[in-house]
Scaffold this motif. Structure first.
Motif, PDB file in Angstrom:
ATOM      1  N   GLN A  81     -10.040   4.402   4.222  1.00  0.00           N
ATOM      2  CA  GLN A  81      -9.207   3.307   3.871  1.00  0.00           C
ATOM      3  C   GLN A  81      -8.107   3.744   2.530  1.00  0.00           C
ATOM      4  O   GLN A  81      -7.119   3.380   2.754  1.00  0.00           O
ATOM      5  N   ASP A  82      -8.505   4.699   1.834  1.00  0.00           N
ATOM      6  CA  ASP A  82      -7.622   5.093   0.807  1.00  0.00           C
ATOM      7  C   ASP A  82      -6.509   5.714   1.517  1.00  0.00           C
ATOM      8  O   ASP A  82      -5.214   5.834   1.031  1.00  0.00           O
ATOM      9  N   HIS A 107      -5.245   5.253   4.621  1.00  0.00           N
ATOM     10  CA  HIS A 107      -4.511   4.192   5.140  1.00  0.00           C
ATOM     11  C   HIS A 107      -3.693   3.729   4.087  1.00  0.00           C
ATOM     12  O   HIS A 107      -2.449   3.412   4.339  1.00  0.00           O
ATOM     13  N   TYR A 108      -4.218   3.342   3.089  1.00  0.00           N
ATOM     14  CA  TYR A 108      -3.475   2.846   1.846  1.00  0.00           C
ATOM     15  C   TYR A 108      -2.135   3.713   1.431  1.00  0.00           C
ATOM     16  O   TYR A 108      -1.080   3.214   1.318  1.00  0.00           O
ATOM     17  N   PRO A 165      -7.316  -0.351   9.065  1.00  0.00           N
ATOM     18  CA  PRO A 165      -7.102  -0.753   7.623  1.00  0.00           C
ATOM     19  C   PRO A 165      -8.250  -1.900   7.511  1.00  0.00           C
ATOM     20  O   PRO A 165      -8.479  -2.775   8.324  1.00  0.00           O
ATOM     21  N   CYS A 169      -7.431  -3.567   2.315  1.00  0.00           N
ATOM     22  CA  CYS A 169      -6.320  -2.386   2.387  1.00  0.00           C
ATOM     23  C   CYS A 169      -5.181  -3.104   2.967  1.00  0.00           C
ATOM     24  O   CYS A 169      -3.805  -3.041   2.534  1.00  0.00           O
ATOM     25  N   ASP A 170      -5.257  -3.797   4.234  1.00  0.00           N
ATOM     26  CA  ASP A 170      -4.000  -4.466   4.976  1.00  0.00           C
ATOM     27  C   ASP A 170      -3.227  -5.625   3.716  1.00  0.00           C
ATOM     28  O   ASP A 170      -2.233  -5.475   3.821  1.00  0.00           O
ATOM     29  N   TYR A 195      -3.344  -5.568   0.953  1.00  0.00           N
ATOM     30  CA  TYR A 195      -2.533  -4.994  -0.394  1.00  0.00           C
ATOM     31  C   TYR A 195      -1.285  -4.334   0.040  1.00  0.00           C
ATOM     32  O   TYR A 195      -0.243  -4.558  -0.557  1.00  0.00           O
ATOM     33  N   VAL A 196      -1.263  -3.444   1.219  1.00  0.00           N
ATOM     34  CA  VAL A 196      -0.230  -2.979   1.689  1.00  0.00           C
ATOM     35  C   VAL A 196       1.012  -3.846   2.046  1.00  0.00           C
ATOM     36  O   VAL A 196       2.203  -3.822   1.851  1.00  0.00           O
ATOM     37  N   CYS A 201      -0.745   0.749  -9.163  1.00  0.00           N
ATOM     38  CA  CYS A 201      -1.476   2.045  -8.094  1.00  0.00           C
ATOM     39  C   CYS A 201      -1.487   3.204  -9.068  1.00  0.00           C
ATOM     40  O   CYS A 201      -2.321   4.208  -9.288  1.00  0.00           O
ATOM     41  N   HIS A 208      -5.320  -6.641  -6.500  1.00  0.00           N
ATOM     42  CA  HIS A 208      -5.492  -6.071  -5.354  1.00  0.00           C
ATOM     43  C   HIS A 208      -5.974  -4.563  -5.614  1.00  0.00           C
ATOM     44  O   HIS A 208      -7.026  -4.129  -4.703  1.00  0.00           O
ATOM     45  N   PHE A 255      -9.741  -3.798  -3.900  1.00  0.00           N
ATOM     46  CA  PHE A 255      -9.833  -2.671  -2.816  1.00  0.00           C
ATOM     47  C   PHE A 255     -11.087  -1.812  -3.223  1.00  0.00           C
ATOM     48  O   PHE A 255     -11.790  -1.633  -2.456  1.00  0.00           O
TER      49      PHE A 255
END
Length: 223
Positions: A43-44, A46-47, A105, A109-110, A112-113, A135, A204, A208
């Protein structure tokens, strides 16, 4: 007190919750479940790809060459971390490129992005940049705290050393300088929006890690 110090102070309870949450506590003492960390790394990655896109978009909207250079360099740094650090851990956990590509994601994750890209694309430039700051800053603070508590043989040492390291600190300081500069030259309404964006991104960050620890996916069937 600097503008960014005020942002941190205004979110102090949330920052304390992040510092002490189970994911980070167990990361520090090396007891975090490998299964949880494996899923977190996916996931990270993807992020960080989405984060790099948000940084690049912010760079495209920057009003001066110095800001363009700083944000573009940070976007490149995010991709470098994804390729090096995450590539190393994906190899350790036997995560193939195909397995990564076919793992979507997570909801956290989705969300947050999506928030970051919307912020840098739609909000005033100072607000979008401030949304990107947590971040950098939170990961560095968590990295330093975890580094101080972790044993040399901690299985997650590479992750810890990256975010507690001097190179990452340089990136963090650059973003802090930029946000302080933007906060000092803008109006009270925009500064309030910047503070709201910082708080939302900080939340977020908490979500996460919390969702990774609880291995939370999407509710209902996915197609």
């Amino acid at each position: 007190m600097s503008f960014t110090d005020a942002l941190w102070s205004e979110t102090a309870d949330l920052q304390a919750a992040i510092a002490t949450m189970p994911f980070n506590a167990e990361l520090a003492d090396g007891t975090l479940s490998p299964k949880i960390f494996r899923e977190y790394i996916v996931q990270d990655a993807h992020y960080l790809e989405g984060f790099a896109r948000a940084l690049a978009l912010a760079a495209a909207r920057a009003p001066d060459a110095q800001s363009i250079s700083r944000l573009a360099a940070s976007a490149n740094g995010a991709i470098t971390v994804e390729r090096q650090l995450h590539g190393d851990y994906m190899a350790r956990f036997d995560i193939s490129p195909q397995a990564f590509a076919t793992t979507p994601p997570s909801r956290a994750c989705d969300h947050y992005v999506s928030f970051l890209i919307r912020s840098v694309a739609v909000d005033p430039f100072p607000v979008g940049v401030t949304a990107l700051l947590p971040c950098f800053w939170i990961y560095h603070r968590v990295g330093i705290a975890v580094h101080a508590a972790a044993a040399p043989d901690n299985p997650y040492r590479a992750w810890i050393d990256t975010y507690a390291g001097d190179a990452f600190e340089t990136s963090v300081n650059g973003m802090l300088d930029l946000v302080n500069h933007l906060g000092a030259k803008t109006d009270p309404t925009t500064r309030a929006a910047m503070a709201a964006a910082f708080a939302r991104s900080s939340w977020h960050e908490w979500m996460f890690w919390d969702s990774a620890y609880r291995r939370e996916g999407w509710p209902g069937p996915m197609t």
